[in-house]
Scaffold this motif. Structure first.
Motif, short mmCIF file in Angstrom:
data_model
loop_
_atom_site.label_atom_id
_atom_site.label_comp_id
_atom_site.label_asym_id
_atom_site.label_seq_id
_atom_site.Cartn_x
_atom_site.Cartn_y
_atom_site.Cartn_z
N LEU A 1 6.52 18.11 0.12
CA LEU A 1 5.36 18.41 0.95
C LEU A 1 4.95 19.87 0.79
CD1 LEU A 1 5.89 16.62 4.36
CD2 LEU A 1 4.43 15.98 2.45
N GLY A 2 3.91 20.10 0.01
CA GLY A 2 3.33 21.43 -0.13
C GLY A 2 4.34 22.56 -0.18
N GLY A 3 5.22 22.54 -1.16
CA GLY A 3 6.19 23.62 -1.30
C GLY A 3 7.33 23.55 -0.29
N GLY A 4 7.21 22.66 0.65
CA GLY A 4 8.24 22.53 1.69
C GLY A 4 9.38 21.63 1.23
N PRO A 5 10.03 20.99 2.19
CA PRO A 5 11.19 20.15 1.86
C PRO A 5 10.76 18.82 1.25
CG PRO A 5 10.69 19.99 4.19
CD PRO A 5 9.72 20.98 3.63
N GLU A 6 11.71 18.13 0.64
CA GLU A 6 11.44 16.78 0.13
C GLU A 6 11.51 15.78 1.28
OE1 GLU A 6 13.47 15.19 -3.17
OE2 GLU A 6 12.00 16.15 -4.49
N VAL A 7 10.61 14.83 1.28
CA VAL A 7 10.66 13.79 2.30
C VAL A 7 10.63 12.44 1.61
CG1 VAL A 7 9.43 15.25 3.95
CG2 VAL A 7 8.16 13.62 2.55
N THR A 8 10.93 11.40 2.37
CA THR A 8 10.89 10.05 1.82
C THR A 8 9.52 9.45 2.05
OG1 THR A 8 13.22 9.76 2.34
CG2 THR A 8 11.95 7.77 1.93
N LEU A 9 8.96 8.85 1.01
CA LEU A 9 7.67 8.19 1.14
C LEU A 9 7.88 6.69 0.98
CD1 LEU A 9 4.56 8.66 1.37
CD2 LEU A 9 4.48 8.47 -1.11
N LEU A 10 7.40 5.95 1.96
CA LEU A 10 7.60 4.51 1.97
C LEU A 10 6.26 3.81 1.76
CD1 LEU A 10 9.78 2.36 2.54
CD2 LEU A 10 9.22 2.54 4.95
N ASP A 11 6.17 2.96 0.75
CA ASP A 11 4.92 2.23 0.47
C ASP A 11 4.95 0.93 1.27
OD1 ASP A 11 2.57 1.31 -0.62
OD2 ASP A 11 3.43 0.76 -2.56
N LEU A 12 4.24 0.88 2.38
CA LEU A 12 4.28 -0.32 3.22
C LEU A 12 3.38 -1.41 2.64
CD1 LEU A 12 4.18 1.12 6.85
CD2 LEU A 12 6.13 0.46 5.47
N PRO A 13 3.71 -2.69 2.90
CA PRO A 13 2.85 -3.77 2.43
C PRO A 13 1.43 -3.60 2.97
CG PRO A 13 4.91 -4.65 3.29
CD PRO A 13 4.91 -3.19 3.59
N GLY A 14 0.45 -3.93 2.15
CA GLY A 14 -0.94 -3.79 2.56
C GLY A 14 -1.29 -4.69 3.74
N THR A 15 -2.15 -4.20 4.61
CA THR A 15 -2.54 -5.01 5.77
C THR A 15 -3.93 -4.60 6.23
OG1 THR A 15 -1.90 -5.73 7.98
CG2 THR A 15 -1.45 -3.45 7.43
N TYR A 16 -4.63 -5.53 6.86
CA TYR A 16 -5.96 -5.22 7.39
C TYR A 16 -5.91 -4.76 8.83
CZ TYR A 16 -7.77 -7.39 3.18
OH TYR A 16 -8.05 -7.67 1.88
N SER A 17 -4.84 -5.13 9.53
CA SER A 17 -4.76 -4.74 10.93
C SER A 17 -3.32 -4.77 11.39
CB SER A 17 -5.58 -5.69 11.80
OG SER A 17 -4.82 -6.84 12.11
N LEU A 18 -3.09 -4.32 12.59
CA LEU A 18 -1.74 -4.35 13.14
C LEU A 18 -1.52 -5.61 13.98
CD1 LEU A 18 -1.00 -0.64 14.05
CD2 LEU A 18 -0.47 -1.92 11.99
N ILE A 19 -2.38 -6.60 13.81
CA ILE A 19 -2.11 -7.91 14.39
C ILE A 19 -1.68 -8.77 13.21
CG2 ILE A 19 -3.04 -9.86 15.69
CD1 ILE A 19 -3.17 -7.35 17.30
N PRO A 20 -0.35 -8.92 13.02
CA PRO A 20 0.14 -9.49 11.76
C PRO A 20 -0.20 -10.97 11.58
CG PRO A 20 1.95 -9.11 13.28
CD PRO A 20 0.73 -8.55 13.92
N GLY A 21 -0.51 -11.33 10.34
CA GLY A 21 -0.76 -12.74 10.04
C GLY A 21 0.19 -13.25 8.98
#
Ligand code: GDP
Ligand code: MG
Length: 726
Positions: free
Chosen positions: A76-96
């Motif tokens: 992150l911009g010269g800062g520490p390393e972080v974990t990036l998680l690629d979440l499954p694609g979704t259209y909304s937070l009402i899961p189908g």
């Protein structure tokens, strides 16, 4: 699997973790460790993920489901390393779907496998801003620190869409950074913006519900927050869900206290009485706000002419031309896997043969040498020779996916595949299975619907792979006379083609059965979004190839190597001193097992010698040929089967003197090999892809039953017709 997000909230105090962000005023105390990448399908999430993390990524599965989990490291911009998680694609937070369920659970902080992310990068397709902002607004509601990556800005600009980024950021209340993920543009600005995020989103002046609805929602949220010990944003989310549909309440009946249930019902009635359509008021209020945001920030250059993508699509999805182009593309993929992959495959094979010879020369004869040559080196070779085909398949899949052609191919094949209840996308994995079921099964990852994906994986090994070819070739040389019918149709050729058609036909038939029974579900959705055409990026294609190849080596490699060593042991012990290689094999555990299973395979017209071949070829089907070579004492048939075929044809039963290898035997062996699983590697890959033993075992069982049943019928019918000879 359909457990609603709210259900998990009740059992876990996960919502409290959401509170942390609300409570803390500034980042300082809680550094960012986990960043989640979310967005609608096709918004460019994976591309952005690759651009952000390079090759520093790991692919796995979420526990208990066949949803892919991808994470990587990001600075992150010269800062520490972080974990990036690629979440499954979704259209909304009402899961189908299970994918969307996972994304929702994680963003609500109610997943037990993954903590609530400290920050979210929400990828938005600038060309479909309204639809994409729906998810953004839901995430903002949850007050997770969010940065919007306004992606595909290049395409938007080309098609005359102008977005005022600053105004958009102001309206949304979160940073908005334009990106072109496929060209790695805007990446640094994006990571700096994430690094600069406050620990929580201010509630903002986002969207508004009509006043009475707002009042009831607020009040109910307060009650839920107390009763369920969840964070205010999660309580509000839950309240809206409960007020929207009756089913949400029904699902929670046994977990809610009676007074909470009563309260929900009262609120529902009140809103009904006031004349609100509860099913749409929440969605529409949100969209009203989104529309007003877009109105202020987006300008569209009116263009009368159709966009380039539309014009290309007129040809590529054309009823006739579309199919022609599609067939040409598939012929190319096929050509690559079968012809172009042949040279590297031969080289690899020769390389390992050479290595084996060197070891044979360098080491004194003995068990260790045999183990290294026939167990170790042979096992590794069996795995690595597949690599060229896998790399070629995924190279083309990557290119086709990247240009946007894959969606068109799915659209074109949709009409055909729907006849057996499969999605158009299932076609590619089945095609890949002609080379090898392993890349075929791995290619099913692009199929969104889990039932369709499973059905495709279950039938993929029925398609004749290249390892069956040597078996067919030997059997045809042995028992099919080289006749020509009508002057131009060659009988051996027709036989070969019939085997391929039998496999493909059976695969489609079984898919149809599975979709009617076990994996029943609505018809696959035929709304296939056609993303705009883009220039493919070599980098993302190479990443895909590398990722799949590595997965394959890791997944299949270990098991195949282990199985190969085990099989070597079983074929070498107990030891017989002296004798021919055939004698030694007959004397071994494998020889014993071959005779043991003879009663079981007799009804198929197979004797114990064939039984031994069935066992040794579990490692890779073509091993059947070399085993027959050993048993019938004809070298290992270097490339041409003439000698061995002749031996098989003329072999006599020592007791009766009858021909023990009739044309019918040969046909039955081919039919059996078309339909039987006979492949450890595929089982291993199925286990990894489905996250358990249930489906691979089911697959082995049904395919064995199918192979046995059909071969039995062929044998009986053939005997009745007199093809069986003696
Ligand atoms: P996901 O479904 O969200 O993971 O989307 P992908 O990352 O698979 O991207 C879908 C397609 O859009 C791919 O063909 C990408 O190469 C392409 N793509 C992604 N980002 C951009 C972008 O910023 N500009 C352009 N022109 N294409 C992009
Ligand atoms: Mg993706």
């Amino acid at each position: 699997m359909s457990s609603p997000a709210g259900g998990a909230e009740l059992n876990r105090p996960g919502g409290l973790r959401g509170e942390r962000h609300v409570a803390h005023g500034s980042r300082g105390a809680s550094p960012i460790r986990l960043v989640a990448l979310v967005g609608n399908p096709n918004s460019g999430k994976t591309t952005l993920f690759n651009a952000l993390t390079g090759l520093r990524q790991r692919v796995g599965n979420y526990p208990g489901v066949t949803v892919e989990r991808k994470e990587g490291r990001l600075r992150l911009g010269g800062g520490p390393e972080v974990t990036l998680l690629d979440l499954p694609g979704t259209y909304s937070l009402i899961p189908g779907s299970p994918d969307e369920q996972i994304t929702t659970d994680i963003l609500l902080g109610t997943a037990d496998h993954t903590p609530l992310p400290d920050a979210v990068i929400c990828v938005v397709d600038a060309n479909h801003l309204e639809r994409n902002l729906y998810l953004v607004s839901q995430i903002i509601d949850h007050r997770i620190p969010t940065v919007v990556a306004l992606n595909m800005i290049d395409i938007a600009e080309r098609s005359g869409i102008r977005i005022d980024v600053r105004s958009l950021a102001r309206e949304l209340g979160v940073p908005v950074l334009p990106t072109v993920a496929s060209k790695s543009e805007g990446i640094e600005e994006l990571t700096s913006a994430v690094a600069a995020l406050p620990a929580a989103n201010s509630p903002g002046n986002g969207w508004r519900l009509p006043a009475p609805v707002e009042r009831e929602t607020d009040e109910l949220a307060g009650i839920l927050e107390e009763a369920l010990h969840i964070s205010p944003p999660n309580a509000r989310h839950e309240a809206m869900k409960l007020l929207t549909t009756e089913s949400a309440l029904l699902e929670r009946m046994d977990r809610f206290a009676p007074e909470v249930i009563a309260h929900v019902k009262r609120d529902q009635d009140k809103l009904d009485f006031l004349g609100f359509d509860r099913h749409s008021v929440f969605v529409e209020s949100r969209y009203d706000w989104i529309k007003s945001v877009c109105m202020q920030s987006v300008a569209r250059k009116s263009s009368q002419e159709r966009s380039l993508s539309d014009r290309i699509d007129a040809v590529i999805t054309h009823r006739v031309w579309g199919v022609v182009i599609f067939l040409a593309m598939m012929a190319l993929v096929f050509q690559a896997m079968f012809s172009w992959a042949q040279l590297p495959m031969d080289l690899i094979k020769q390389g390992f043969d050479w290595l084996g010879t060197r070891v044979a020369v360098a080491m004194p004869p003995g068990d260790l040498r045999d183990l290294i040559i026939h167990g170790g080196i042979a096992g590794v070779a069996a795995v690595v020779t597949f690599l060229p085909q896998i790399l070629f398949l995924f190279f083309f899949l990557g290119l086709l996916e990247d240009t946007g052609y894959m969606a068109r191919a799915a659209f074109i094949m949709g009409r055909v595949m729907s006849k057996v209840g499969l999605h158009g996308k299932s076609f590619i994995p089945l095609l890949g299975s002609f080379a090898c079921a392993i890349p075929g099964i791995m290619a099913t990852r692009t199929i969104g619907n889990p039932r369709d994906r499973l059905a495709t994986m279950l039938v993929a090994p029925l398609v004749s792979c290249s390892a069956r070819l040597p078996v067919y070739a030997l059997m045809i040389a042995a028992v099919i006379p080289p006749l020509t019918i009508f002057g131009f149709i060659s009988l051996p050729g027709v036989t070969m083609l019939s085997m391929y058609l039998l496999g493909l036909g059976m695969a489609l038939f079984m898919a149809w059965i599975f979709k009617k029974t076990l994996l029943r579900g609505g018809p696959p959705s035929f709304i296939i979004e056609l993303p705009p055409y883009t220039m493919p990026s070599l980098r993302s294609t190479l990443t895909l190839m590398w990722e799949r190849a590595w997965l394959f080596l890791k997944r299949a490699g270990t098991i195949i190597l282990g199985a190969s060593i085990l099989l070597w042991f079983l074929a070498s012990y107990p030891k017989l001193d002296g004798g021919t290689p055939a004698d030694r094999l007959n004397h071994s555990f494998v020889g014993f097992a071959g005779r043991m299973i003879e009663p079981a395979i007799r009804p198929l017209g197979f004797d114990w010698k064939i039984g031994i071949g069935l066992i040794t070829s579990l490692i890779q089907r073509e091993v059947f040929v070399s085993t027959m070579g050993t048993i019938y004492d004809v070298g290992s048939g270097e490339g041409e089967h003439g000698g061995l075929a002749e031996r098989l044809r003329s072999s006599r039963d020592p007791l009766t003197g009858a021909n023990s290898f009739t044309p019918l035997t040969g046909i039955c062996i081919m039919v059996y090999y078309v339909l039987a699983m006979q492949c450890f590697s595929t089982v291993a890959v199925m286990r990894r892809e489905t996250n358990g033993w249930k489906w691979p075992l089911f697959q082995v069982a049904y395919m064995t039953a199918l192979a046995y049943g059909v071969t039995f019928i062929v044998f009986r019918a053939g005997t009745a017709m007199g093809i069986g000879g003696g």
